[in-house]
Motif scaffolding. Sequence first.
Motif, short mmCIF file in Angstrom:
data_model
loop_
_atom_site.label_atom_id
_atom_site.label_comp_id
_atom_site.label_asym_id
_atom_site.label_seq_id
_atom_site.Cartn_x
_atom_site.Cartn_y
_atom_site.Cartn_z
N ALA A 36 -17.83 -6.05 -9.27
CA ALA A 36 -19.18 -6.59 -9.37
C ALA A 36 -19.87 -6.23 -10.68
CB ALA A 36 -20.02 -6.09 -8.20
N CYS A 37 -19.64 -5.02 -11.19
CA CYS A 37 -20.38 -4.58 -12.36
C CYS A 37 -19.47 -4.13 -13.51
CB CYS A 37 -21.29 -3.41 -11.98
SG CYS A 37 -20.34 -2.04 -11.32
N GLY A 38 -18.17 -3.99 -13.24
CA GLY A 38 -17.25 -3.58 -14.29
C GLY A 38 -17.18 -2.09 -14.51
N ASP A 39 -17.90 -1.31 -13.69
CA ASP A 39 -17.86 0.14 -13.86
C ASP A 39 -16.51 0.70 -13.41
OD1 ASP A 39 -20.41 -0.14 -14.70
OD2 ASP A 39 -21.37 0.82 -13.00
N VAL A 40 -16.09 1.78 -14.08
CA VAL A 40 -14.76 2.36 -13.82
C VAL A 40 -14.90 3.86 -13.56
CG1 VAL A 40 -12.47 2.81 -14.78
CG2 VAL A 40 -13.61 0.64 -15.27
N GLY A 62 -19.95 4.20 -16.08
CA GLY A 62 -20.70 3.38 -15.14
C GLY A 62 -22.14 3.79 -15.07
N CYS A 63 -22.78 3.32 -14.05
CA CYS A 63 -24.21 3.53 -13.88
C CYS A 63 -24.50 4.97 -13.44
CB CYS A 63 -24.74 2.56 -12.83
SG CYS A 63 -24.21 3.01 -11.18
N GLY A 64 -25.75 5.34 -13.40
CA GLY A 64 -26.16 6.67 -12.99
C GLY A 64 -25.71 7.02 -11.58
N SER A 65 -25.76 6.06 -10.68
CA SER A 65 -25.37 6.32 -9.30
C SER A 65 -23.87 6.55 -9.19
CB SER A 65 -25.75 5.15 -8.40
OG SER A 65 -27.14 4.96 -8.43
N ALA A 66 -23.09 5.84 -10.00
CA ALA A 66 -21.63 6.04 -9.98
C ALA A 66 -21.29 7.41 -10.55
CB ALA A 66 -20.93 4.94 -10.78
N ILE A 67 -21.98 7.81 -11.61
CA ILE A 67 -21.75 9.13 -12.19
C ILE A 67 -22.14 10.22 -11.18
CG2 ILE A 67 -22.56 10.74 -13.97
CD1 ILE A 67 -22.66 8.22 -15.85
N VAL A 102 -28.78 -1.62 -3.16
CA VAL A 102 -28.06 -2.25 -4.28
C VAL A 102 -27.10 -1.27 -4.97
CG1 VAL A 102 -29.81 -3.98 -4.81
CG2 VAL A 102 -29.89 -1.77 -5.98
N LYS A 103 -27.21 0.02 -4.65
CA LYS A 103 -26.34 1.02 -5.28
C LYS A 103 -25.28 1.57 -4.32
CE LYS A 103 -27.91 0.99 -9.42
NZ LYS A 103 -27.03 0.80 -10.58
N ILE A 104 -25.18 0.95 -3.17
CA ILE A 104 -24.18 1.43 -2.20
C ILE A 104 -22.77 1.28 -2.75
CG2 ILE A 104 -23.18 1.07 0.11
CD1 ILE A 104 -25.98 2.43 0.09
N HIS A 105 -22.53 0.19 -3.48
CA HIS A 105 -21.16 -0.02 -3.99
C HIS A 105 -20.74 1.11 -4.96
CE1 HIS A 105 -22.97 -1.86 -7.64
NE2 HIS A 105 -21.82 -1.53 -8.21
N CYS A 106 -21.69 1.78 -5.57
CA CYS A 106 -21.37 2.89 -6.47
C CYS A 106 -20.76 4.05 -5.67
CB CYS A 106 -22.62 3.36 -7.20
SG CYS A 106 -23.71 2.02 -7.75
N SER A 107 -21.28 4.26 -4.45
CA SER A 107 -20.72 5.33 -3.61
C SER A 107 -19.37 4.91 -3.03
CB SER A 107 -21.70 5.71 -2.50
OG SER A 107 -21.91 4.63 -1.61
N ILE A 108 -19.21 3.59 -2.79
CA ILE A 108 -17.91 3.09 -2.31
C ILE A 108 -16.84 3.35 -3.36
CG2 ILE A 108 -16.61 0.99 -1.69
CD1 ILE A 108 -19.21 -0.04 -0.38
N LEU A 109 -17.24 3.22 -4.63
CA LEU A 109 -16.30 3.49 -5.72
C LEU A 109 -15.78 4.93 -5.63
CD1 LEU A 109 -15.41 1.65 -8.05
CD2 LEU A 109 -17.27 2.58 -9.43
N ALA A 110 -16.66 5.87 -5.30
CA ALA A 110 -16.24 7.28 -5.20
C ALA A 110 -15.30 7.49 -4.02
CB ALA A 110 -17.47 8.18 -5.08
FE1 FES Z 1 -21.64 -0.67 -10.30
FE2 FES Z 1 -23.06 1.50 -10.02
S1 FES Z 1 -23.80 -0.44 -10.68
S2 FES Z 1 -20.93 1.33 -9.92
#
Ligand code: FES
Length: 128
Positions: A36-40, A62-67, A102-110
């Motif tokens: 969705a956002c390209g964050d890795v 990635g974004c602050g929430s992903a970090i 809107v930032k839930i997917h960042c936690s799914i990434l973790a």
């Molecule tokens: Fe995509 Fe946070 S906006 S990982």
Amino acid sequence: MAYSEKVIDHYENPRNVGSFDKNDPNVATGMVGAPACGDVMKLQLKVDEEGVIEDAKFKTYGCGSAIASSSLVTEWVKGKTLEEAASIKNTEIAEELALPPVKIHCSILAEDAIKAAIADYNSKHGKE
Ligand code: FES
């Protein structure tokens, strides 16, 4: 959008940034991306003979929430077995960091990064 204090804390003082040698047999590497956002996110676990995670490091583009999510899970997994780490849910991460919808997917990434690292460890050790 306002970040929670916990997100800002992890974002400004990320825990356990860095990497281990991915060729070390006791190092598990999980690399995942959010389409969705390209964050890795890259998460690495150092596992001892008993299958206990003795150390963890991450690098997130990635974004602050992903970090913040990846910084938080490096703290949570230390001292856990791989099985215990596998049961960490993105909902727990999102709750701890008070992430908005809107930032839930960042936690799914973790959560996905932990699972990917465990899969890497199992394949390195000839397990399913
Ligand atoms: Fe995509 Fe946070 S906006 S990982």
